[in-house]
Every structure is written in structure tokens, then in C-alpha cells.
Design a protein around this motif. Structure first.
Motif, mmCIF file in Angstrom:
data_model
loop_
_atom_site.group_PDB
_atom_site.id
_atom_site.type_symbol
_atom_site.label_atom_id
_atom_site.label_comp_id
_atom_site.label_asym_id
_atom_site.label_seq_id
_atom_site.Cartn_x
_atom_site.Cartn_y
_atom_site.Cartn_z
ATOM 1 N N ALA A 1 -5.396 10.185 -0.250
ATOM 2 C CA ALA A 1 -5.679 7.968 0.091
ATOM 3 C C ALA A 1 -4.722 7.204 0.058
ATOM 4 N N TRP A 2 -5.047 6.020 0.632
ATOM 5 C CA TRP A 2 -3.765 5.008 0.234
ATOM 6 C C TRP A 2 -4.577 3.752 -1.081
ATOM 7 N N VAL A 3 -3.475 3.744 -1.394
ATOM 8 C CA VAL A 3 -4.135 3.219 -2.884
ATOM 9 C C VAL A 3 -2.748 1.776 -3.108
ATOM 10 N N ASP A 4 -3.405 1.018 -3.788
ATOM 11 C CA ASP A 4 -2.395 -0.020 -4.042
ATOM 12 C C ASP A 4 -0.876 0.387 -4.536
ATOM 13 N N GLY A 5 0.435 0.658 -3.582
ATOM 14 C CA GLY A 5 1.201 0.970 -4.315
ATOM 15 C C GLY A 5 2.333 0.164 -5.030
ATOM 16 N N ALA B 1 10.003 3.715 -4.547
ATOM 17 C CA ALA B 1 10.392 4.788 -5.325
ATOM 18 C C ALA B 1 11.129 6.460 -5.245
ATOM 19 N N PRO B 2 11.480 6.970 -5.547
ATOM 20 C CA PRO B 2 11.415 8.394 -5.300
ATOM 21 C C PRO B 2 10.093 8.574 -5.415
ATOM 22 N N ALA B 3 9.786 10.318 -4.723
ATOM 23 C CA ALA B 3 8.393 10.652 -3.840
ATOM 24 C C ALA B 3 7.598 10.752 -5.045
ATOM 25 N N ARG B 4 8.167 11.354 -6.505
ATOM 26 C CA ARG B 4 7.021 11.576 -7.563
ATOM 27 C C ARG B 4 6.483 10.746 -7.878
ATOM 28 N N LEU B 5 5.149 10.394 -8.127
ATOM 29 C CA LEU B 5 5.325 8.997 -8.642
ATOM 30 C C LEU B 5 3.632 8.978 -9.410
ATOM 31 N N VAL B 6 2.835 8.020 -10.658
ATOM 32 C CA VAL B 6 1.977 8.817 -11.588
ATOM 33 C C VAL B 6 1.127 7.132 -10.738
ATOM 34 N N ALA B 7 -0.162 6.938 -11.075
ATOM 35 C CA ALA B 7 -0.660 6.369 -11.459
ATOM 36 C C ALA B 7 -1.417 6.064 -12.411
ATOM 37 N N PRO B 8 -1.106 4.446 -13.377
ATOM 38 C CA PRO B 8 -1.781 4.423 -14.949
ATOM 39 C C PRO B 8 -3.570 4.162 -14.928
ATOM 40 N N TRP C 1 0.889 -1.222 0.081
ATOM 41 C CA TRP C 1 -0.132 -0.189 -0.208
ATOM 42 C C TRP C 1 1.183 1.561 -0.419
ATOM 43 N N GLY C 2 0.343 2.684 -0.844
ATOM 44 C CA GLY C 2 0.799 3.831 -1.219
ATOM 45 C C GLY C 2 0.283 4.732 -0.340
ATOM 46 N N HIS C 3 0.877 5.563 0.713
ATOM 47 C CA HIS C 3 0.259 6.590 1.034
ATOM 48 C C HIS C 3 0.703 7.866 0.049
ATOM 49 N N ILE C 4 -0.802 8.393 -0.658
ATOM 50 C CA ILE C 4 -0.620 9.264 -1.873
ATOM 51 C C ILE C 4 -1.442 10.616 -1.277
ATOM 52 N N ARG C 5 -0.478 11.786 -1.751
ATOM 53 C CA ARG C 5 -1.670 13.362 -1.855
ATOM 54 C C ARG C 5 -1.316 13.569 -3.577
#
Length: 151
Positions: A29-33, A140-147, A18-22
Motif C-alpha cells: 500500500a501507499w501510506v503517509d511516509g 530512511a533505511p528499508a525496514r520501517l514501522v508505522a506508529p 508518500w511511502g510505498h510499503i510491503r
């Protein structure tokens, strides 16, 4: 609630899968990391000298892969192929192409990364493999994008 495709999010914390994203608007939200894709940089500005890969060979591979997928779908729709055979034929297939005017994002499955293109050249944009800057825990680094479709 699904997130917009390619929405940039900040990974605040990871717990297992799980990943907590902002988001930029403050929503969290918490998402499938496992479905987050690391994005090292914004798309290069026009005329970026770092992007030198000719887009045509990769676009040809995308076109061939899509034709193979289309043939598999047609066989399934016509009843010539059952679901199990369709699944076997498409297993491991990954195709990605986004065209927005002169800008393109092309997925290279051999390298496990997205490339940004301006019609003349491609530049690395995002990867689905560990990138420089990941810590020893595999984060991973802090900046991520969810497909799209996987949030």
C-alpha cells in the motif's frame, strides 16, 4: 484499512511524503511516509551486553509527563480549561510506553527514539530522527514501522 501497531513493513519506494510499503504477507500500500519510524534492529535478545541504560530515570520522566497530561485532561473535562488552553499546555508533548510482560518499549522524547527494555536495562530500538544508512535524499533505511493510529 489501518495497519496493526508496530507492524514491520518494508519501504519499497518514496514519492514526496508518500511511502510505498510491503508487509511480510505480501500486502502492499501507499501510506503517509512521514509517519513511518525507522527501526534499525529487532529487540535485543535477553542478556544483551549492549544495553546498559538504567530504565528508572526514563520511566520517572514518562510518569511525570503522563501526570501532567492527566492534569490537563482533567482540567478540560471539568471545564476549568478550554480547548485552546489544553492544546497550548500539551503542545509538543510526546509520551510513549508499551509494556508486554517483561518487555518494555519506552519513548525518549529528548533523544527522539524508542528504547527496548527487559527490566534491567534499556537498549536503542527505533528512532524518529535520521539514522545511519539514510541516503542523501533523507530516505530512511528499508525496514520501517508505522506508529499506531497514524496509518
Amino acid at each position: 484499512m489501518p495497519l496493526d501497531p508496530l507492524l514491520p513493513v518494508q519501504l519499497v519506494e518514496r514519492r514526496g511524503d508518500w511511502g510505498h510499503i510491503r508487509c511480510a504477507n505480501g500486502w502492499a500500500a501507499w501510506v503517509d511516509g512521514r509517519l513511518l519510524v525507522a527501526v534499525p534492529d529487532d529487540p535485543p535478545a535477553g542478556g544483551d551486553p549492549g544495553g546498559t541504560a538504567d530504565p528508572r530515570p526514563l520511566l520517572a520522566r514518562v510518569e511525570q509527563a503522563l501526570a501532567g497530561y492527566r492534569a490537563a485532561v482533567e482540567g478540560l473535562a471539568a471545564g476549568a480549561t478550554d480547548g485552546e488552553a489544553f492544546e497550548a499546555r500539551t503542545r509538543g508533548l510526546r509520551i510513549g510506553l508499551v509494556v508486554d510482560g517483561a518487555s518494555t518499549w519506552v519513548y525518549d522524547p529528548q533523544e527522539g527514539r524508542w528504547l527496548y527494555g527487559d527490566g534491567r536495562r534499556l537498549s536503542p530500538y527505533a528512532t524518529d530522527r535520521p539514522v545511519d544508512g539514510a541516503d542523501d535524499t533523507g530516505r530512511a533505511p528499508a525496514r520501517l514501522v508505522a506508529p499506531e493510529g497514524e496509518r
